[in-house]
Design a protein around this motif. Structure first.
Motif, PDB file in Angstrom:
ATOM      1  N   UNK A 273      56.030  59.784  29.878  1.00 22.87           N
ATOM      2  CA  UNK A 273      56.527  61.010  30.495  1.00 22.87           C
ATOM      3  C   UNK A 273      55.526  61.577  31.499  1.00 22.87           C
ATOM      4  N   UNK A 274      54.253  61.526  31.146  1.00 26.74           N
ATOM      5  CA  UNK A 274      53.235  61.997  32.081  1.00 26.74           C
ATOM      6  C   UNK A 274      53.204  61.094  33.317  1.00 26.74           C
ATOM      7  N   UNK A 275      53.357  59.768  33.096  1.00 27.54           N
ATOM      8  CA  UNK A 275      53.416  58.844  34.240  1.00 27.54           C
ATOM      9  C   UNK A 275      54.638  59.128  35.114  1.00 27.54           C
ATOM     10  N   UNK A 276      55.793  59.435  34.450  1.00 28.68           N
ATOM     11  CA  UNK A 276      57.006  59.742  35.179  1.00 28.68           C
ATOM     12  C   UNK A 276      56.838  61.001  36.028  1.00 28.68           C
ATOM     13  N   UNK A 277      56.275  62.039  35.455  1.00 26.19           N
ATOM     14  CA  UNK A 277      56.086  63.287  36.206  1.00 26.19           C
ATOM     15  C   UNK A 277      55.139  63.076  37.395  1.00 26.19           C
ATOM     16  N   UNK A 278      54.091  62.278  37.178  1.00 27.91           N
ATOM     17  CA  UNK A 278      53.165  61.995  38.277  1.00 27.91           C
ATOM     18  C   UNK A 278      53.860  61.199  39.384  1.00 27.91           C
ATOM     19  N   UNK A 279      54.693  60.231  38.964  1.00 26.07           N
ATOM     20  CA  UNK A 279      55.422  59.423  39.951  1.00 26.07           C
ATOM     21  C   UNK A 279      56.398  60.280  40.747  1.00 26.07           C
ATOM     22  N   UNK A 280      57.106  61.180  40.056  1.00 24.98           N
ATOM     23  CA  UNK A 280      58.063  62.058  40.739  1.00 24.98           C
ATOM     24  C   UNK A 280      57.335  62.985  41.705  1.00 24.98           C
ATOM     25  N   UNK A 281      56.184  63.485  41.290  1.00 25.02           N
ATOM     26  CA  UNK A 281      55.412  64.376  42.169  1.00 25.02           C
ATOM     27  C   UNK A 281      54.987  63.623  43.440  1.00 25.02           C
ATOM     28  N   UNK A 282      54.543  62.366  43.245  1.00 27.31           N
ATOM     29  CA  UNK A 282      54.168  61.548  44.409  1.00 27.31           C
ATOM     30  C   UNK A 282      55.390  61.239  45.274  1.00 27.31           C
ATOM     31  N   UNK A 283      56.537  60.993  44.592  1.00 21.28           N
ATOM     32  CA  UNK A 283      57.764  60.699  45.328  1.00 21.28           C
ATOM     33  C   UNK A 283      58.179  61.899  46.181  1.00 21.28           C
ATOM     34  N   UNK A 284      58.076  63.101  45.639  1.00 21.68           N
ATOM     35  CA  UNK A 284      58.421  64.301  46.393  1.00 21.68           C
ATOM     36  C   UNK A 284      57.554  64.424  47.653  1.00 21.68           C
ATOM     37  N   UNK A 285      56.267  64.134  47.490  1.00 23.12           N
ATOM     38  CA  UNK A 285      55.389  64.197  48.663  1.00 23.12           C
ATOM     39  C   UNK A 285      55.801  63.151  49.708  1.00 23.12           C
ATOM     40  N   UNK A 286      56.166  61.933  49.217  1.00 20.30           N
ATOM     41  CA  UNK A 286      56.597  60.873  50.133  1.00 20.30           C
ATOM     42  C   UNK A 286      57.907  61.245  50.824  1.00 20.30           C
ATOM     43  N   UNK A 287      58.829  61.845  50.055  1.00 18.29           N
ATOM     44  CA  UNK A 287      60.119  62.244  50.620  1.00 18.29           C
ATOM     45  C   UNK A 287      59.928  63.281  51.716  1.00 18.29           C
ATOM     46  N   UNK A 288      59.024  64.244  51.485  1.00 17.11           N
ATOM     47  CA  UNK A 288      58.754  65.267  52.501  1.00 17.11           C
ATOM     48  C   UNK A 288      58.225  64.611  53.778  1.00 17.11           C
ATOM     49  N   UNK A 289      57.310  63.656  53.604  1.00 15.96           N
ATOM     50  CA  UNK A 289      56.796  62.947  54.776  1.00 15.96           C
ATOM     51  C   UNK A 289      57.913  62.166  55.472  1.00 15.96           C
ATOM     52  N   UNK A 290      58.767  61.537  54.671  1.00 12.30           N
ATOM     53  CA  UNK A 290      59.860  60.754  55.239  1.00 12.30           C
ATOM     54  C   UNK A 290      60.846  61.649  55.994  1.00 12.30           C
ATOM     55  N   UNK A 291      61.137  62.828  55.417  1.00 15.38           N
ATOM     56  CA  UNK A 291      62.055  63.768  56.081  1.00 15.38           C
ATOM     57  C   UNK A 291      61.494  64.179  57.434  1.00 15.38           C
ATOM     58  N   UNK A 292      60.207  64.429  57.462  1.00 17.30           N
ATOM     59  CA  UNK A 292      59.581  64.803  58.736  1.00 17.30           C
ATOM     60  C   UNK A 292      59.702  63.672  59.759  1.00 17.30           C
ATOM     61  N   UNK A 293      59.488  62.431  59.266  1.00 20.52           N
ATOM     62  CA  UNK A 293      59.613  61.288  60.167  1.00 20.52           C
ATOM     63  C   UNK A 293      61.054  61.113  60.647  1.00 20.52           C
ATOM     64  N   UNK A 294      62.013  61.260  59.686  1.00 21.23           N
ATOM     65  CA  UNK A 294      63.423  61.098  60.039  1.00 21.23           C
ATOM     66  C   UNK A 294      63.850  62.161  61.047  1.00 21.23           C
TER      67      UNK A 294
ATOM     68  N   UNK B  49      61.055  71.627  48.880  1.00 22.82           N
ATOM     69  CA  UNK B  49      59.816  72.373  48.639  1.00 22.82           C
ATOM     70  C   UNK B  49      59.167  71.857  47.362  1.00 22.82           C
ATOM     71  N   UNK B  50      57.895  71.479  47.434  1.00 22.39           N
ATOM     72  CA  UNK B  50      57.190  70.891  46.293  1.00 22.39           C
ATOM     73  C   UNK B  50      56.559  72.002  45.461  1.00 22.39           C
ATOM     74  N   UNK B  51      56.696  71.903  44.120  1.00 16.24           N
ATOM     75  CA  UNK B  51      56.016  72.816  43.185  1.00 16.24           C
ATOM     76  C   UNK B  51      55.019  72.011  42.359  1.00 16.24           C
ATOM     77  N   UNK B  52      54.034  72.737  41.745  1.00 14.75           N
ATOM     78  CA  UNK B  52      52.988  72.069  40.954  1.00 14.75           C
ATOM     79  C   UNK B  52      53.295  72.066  39.467  1.00 14.75           C
ATOM     80  N   UNK B  53      54.502  72.474  39.059  1.00 17.67           N
ATOM     81  CA  UNK B  53      54.823  72.566  37.625  1.00 17.67           C
ATOM     82  C   UNK B  53      54.799  71.205  36.950  1.00 17.67           C
ATOM     83  N   UNK B  54      55.073  70.169  37.709  1.00 15.11           N
ATOM     84  CA  UNK B  54      55.060  68.833  37.095  1.00 15.11           C
ATOM     85  C   UNK B  54      53.678  68.456  36.579  1.00 15.11           C
TER      86      UNK B  54
END
Length: 667
Positions: free
Chosen positions: A250-271, A236-241
């Motif tokens: 650190x801001x770049x890292x948080x943005x990357x992790x947020x994007x990664x979470x969205x990608x992971x959710x899409x990947x889980x759906x595909x898997x 489940x994705x949260x907007x706290x990042x």
């Protein structure tokens, strides 16, 4: 024992403290050595200043007198009083005038510590320095020396040469200042430096900790919290990042992790979708595997009431279901059909095509009991498989029909691998003529050929999964390795032969994946034993008559022509005598002789079995009968006569026994 974990905040604080302590220690050490050198130099320069004052106020000529004559005068007392006053006024530790000697001693002109005029005292640590100053008339180049003496203590010495009016050095003036004064000054400096450093370190640590906590640790804790929630709450994705706004990595890292979470959710759906599809495909493959396994004969021995042959087959399936299959079935009481085939393609289509092909071949064999032509059967099946073959699949087939009574195999090959035939105790490839694959083209014709098996002979058929097994070096197993594996022990049972081949393949490929089914079938022919009789006697020449009578009685019962009987008796005489004289090297042993009438071809088979040393008489070269008896090599004539008189002769070494079989047609 639970492993202790230190939080990031504590690690940062510990690193700041260690860094501050390191800087404090480095500062104190650098300051100490710098301050020490400076203080030592100042005190030493003060010693030289005192020495210069003394040199300006004493009479160097009087000193020359003292060092030349080594006796005092009225001026000496005034000199001593003057130097004693300077000692008190300058806070120097010692003042003394000496003459150094090469022997390592110095002779005193004056000494504030009480050494007598003209007395000697050893020079210890600074002899070279003192002699250099005395001989060259120059001060020490480094301006000062520091020394520790058990007798005089920790001192810094200023050494000045005393010269007469001629410029010659007549003595050395030493002004020693106690280092205790310098050390006390240094201790105070160190104490003050440490206190100031500690105060600065404490302030720096607090400031650095709070700054690092706010700009680094707290954002990292927030990232950790969000990732933990993501992992524990079913992605489940949260907007706290997005609350991390630091304008740095650190801001770049948080943005990357947020994007990664969205990608992971899409990947889980595909898997999830792909997994469901794979499960469906897996279910189909399981069905195909079950179809393939259930269609193959798997109970051995399959015909326990038949002792004319032994047969065993096995298939090691690859991960992906293929279309290999084998089959064997009784066509009538005297014939058995043997099939080895390989369907193109994989999965359910190949399994279904295998079922159709197998069913058609078996049905046609059991329907055409009169002609029993494998070529005609394959032609009929090919025509039926070509109908509505939209998937354009095909199957390679080797089909053989064995006459159990005679050992004759009629066979036809539709693009399949060469069979291996065992004759005289060894398997060799029979490079038969291939026809085209089944279902590849309509209205094809195939050609029959024959293989004559003698008792003890065998048949080994297989699919390309055997010869094309591949190791990590991309090397194929090949037919040569297959034949070597079969002939490793060719006289064991059919099951053991297949085990030997499979073990050799496993050793060859090791951990490499298996890409195709490995399918094998082995048949060992023993011959028709319904009319068989046998006799066992000791292997001595006296028993030859008993065996001959036993064979003649049998032949008379089946109305064997006298001419044929005489030829058989000649063969018995030669073969029995060879075994009796040579098989056991003079030791005791038995000979078993079996005779059997083959009903379908009006012939008899006689088999000689002994447990003596292995010997194949058929390997001996035939003698040249065109030469005279004197010119021919000794030996081989008897077996040559047997070959000429008999219609067939074969040799096998089975279960540590020599098995020699002769066949003679009765008419």
């Amino acid at each position: 024992m639970k492993k202790y974990r230190m939080g990031l905040s504590k690690k940062v604080l510990l690193n700041i403290i260690l860094l501050s302590i390191s800087l404090c220690v480095a500062t104190c050490l650098v300051g100490y050595y710098q301050y020490k050198n400076t203080i030592t130099r100042l005190y030493n320069e003060n010693g030289y200043s005192v020495g210069d004052i003394i040199l300006n106020n004493i009479d160097s000529e009087e000193i020359t007198y003292y060092t030349t004559n080594w006796e005092t005068n009225d001026y000496y007392e005034r000199l001593c009083n003057y130097l004693d006053g300077v000692l008190i006024a300058s806070n120097a530790k010692y003042i003394y005038i000496v003459v150094p000697e090469q022997t390592g001693v110095m002779r005193y002109v004056y000494d504030s510590s009480g050494m007598e005029f003209g007395s000697y005292d050893p020079i210890s640590s600074y002899l070279d320095v003192a002699m250099n100053a005395y001989n060259n008339g120059e001060r020490v180049k480094n301006n000062y020396i520091v020394r520790k003496s058990p007798k005089y203590g920790y001192l810094t010495s200023s050494i000045l040469p005393i010269k007469n009016k001629s410029g010659n050095t007549v003595a050395l003036l030493f002004v020693d200042i106690a280092m205790e004064v310098i050390e006390s000054t240094l201790r105070m400096f160190i104490i003050r430096t440490i206190l100031i450093s500690l105060i600065f370190m404490a302030i720096s640590c607090l400031f650095s900790y709070f700054y690092m906590n706010r700009t680094l640790i707290n954002p990292l804790h927030l990232i950790e919290k969000c990732l933990t929630k993501f992992a524990n709450n079913n992605a489940t994705i949260t907007d706290e990042l997005n609350d991390i706004v630091s304008a740095d990595e650190l801001e770049n890292l948080s943005s990357t992790i947020y994007s990664m979470e969205q990608t992971v959710v899409q990947y889980i759906n595909q898997v999830t979708s792909i997994t469901a599809e794979k499960e469906r495909i897996g279910a189909e493959l399981n069905v195909a595997t079950q179809i393939q396994a259930d269609m193959l004969p798997s109970i051995f021995p399959p015909f326990p009431d038949r002792n004319e042959f032994d047969i065993f087959a096995a298939m090691t399936p690859a991960k992906e279901v293929g279309g290999d299959f084998y089959d064997f079935f009784m066509i009538d009481d005297s014939h058995i059909g043997i099939v080895m085939a390989d369907v193109s393609g994989k999965g359910v289509p190949a399994a279904l095509f295998m079922v159709i092909s197998k069913t058609l071949i078996k049905t046609k064999c059991q329907m055409n009991t009169e002609s029993l032509s494998p070529a005609e059967i394959l032609a009929t099946v090919n025509k039926q498989l070509c109908e509505n073959n939209k998937a354009e699949m095909f199957v390679t087939v080797w089909l053989g029909i064995l006459n159990i009574n005679t050992g004759l195999i009629k066979a036809a090959n539709a693009g399949h691998e060469f069979p291996a035939i065992k004759h005289n105790g060894r398997y060799e490839l029979l490079k038969d003529k291939h026809g085209f694959v089944l279902a590849g083209m309509e209205n094809l014709k195939y050609k029959d050929y024959e293989i004559q098996l003698q008792p003890g002979d065998g048949l080994f058929i297989y699919t390309d999964g055997v010869t094309e097994a591949t190791n990590s070096k991309n090397e194929l197993f090949g037919t040569n390795r297959m034949l070597n594996a079969i002939n490793k022990d060719p006289n064991v049972g059919c099951k053991d032969i297949l085990f030997n081949v499979q073990s050799t393949i496993d050793e060859f490929v090791k951990d490499s994946p298996q890409f195709d089914d490995i399918t094998m079938l082995c048949l060992e022919y023993y011959g028709n034993t319904k009319n068989e009789q046998e006799i066992t006697v000791s292997a001595v020449i006296e028993n030859q008559k008993i065996v001959t009578e036993f064979i003649d009685n049998y032949l008379e019962k089946i109305d064997c022509p006298l001419k044929i009987q005489m030829k058989i008796d000649i063969a018995i005489d030669e073969l029995f005598s060879n075994i009796a004289f040579y098989a056991y090297d003079g030791k005791e042993g038995d000979i078993t002789v079996k005779i059997n009438k083959i009903p379908d071809c009006d012939s008899v088979e006689i088999t000689f079995i002994d447990s003596g040393k292995a010997y194949n008489p058929l390997e001996k070269e035939d003698p040249d009968v065109t030469l005279s008896a004197e010119e021919r090599k000794i030996g081989g004539l008897g077996i040559f006569i047997v070959k000429k008189n008999m219609d067939a002769i074969s040799y096998n070494y089975i279960n540590n026994q020599n098995v020699l079989t002769i066949r003679k047609n009765l008419f």
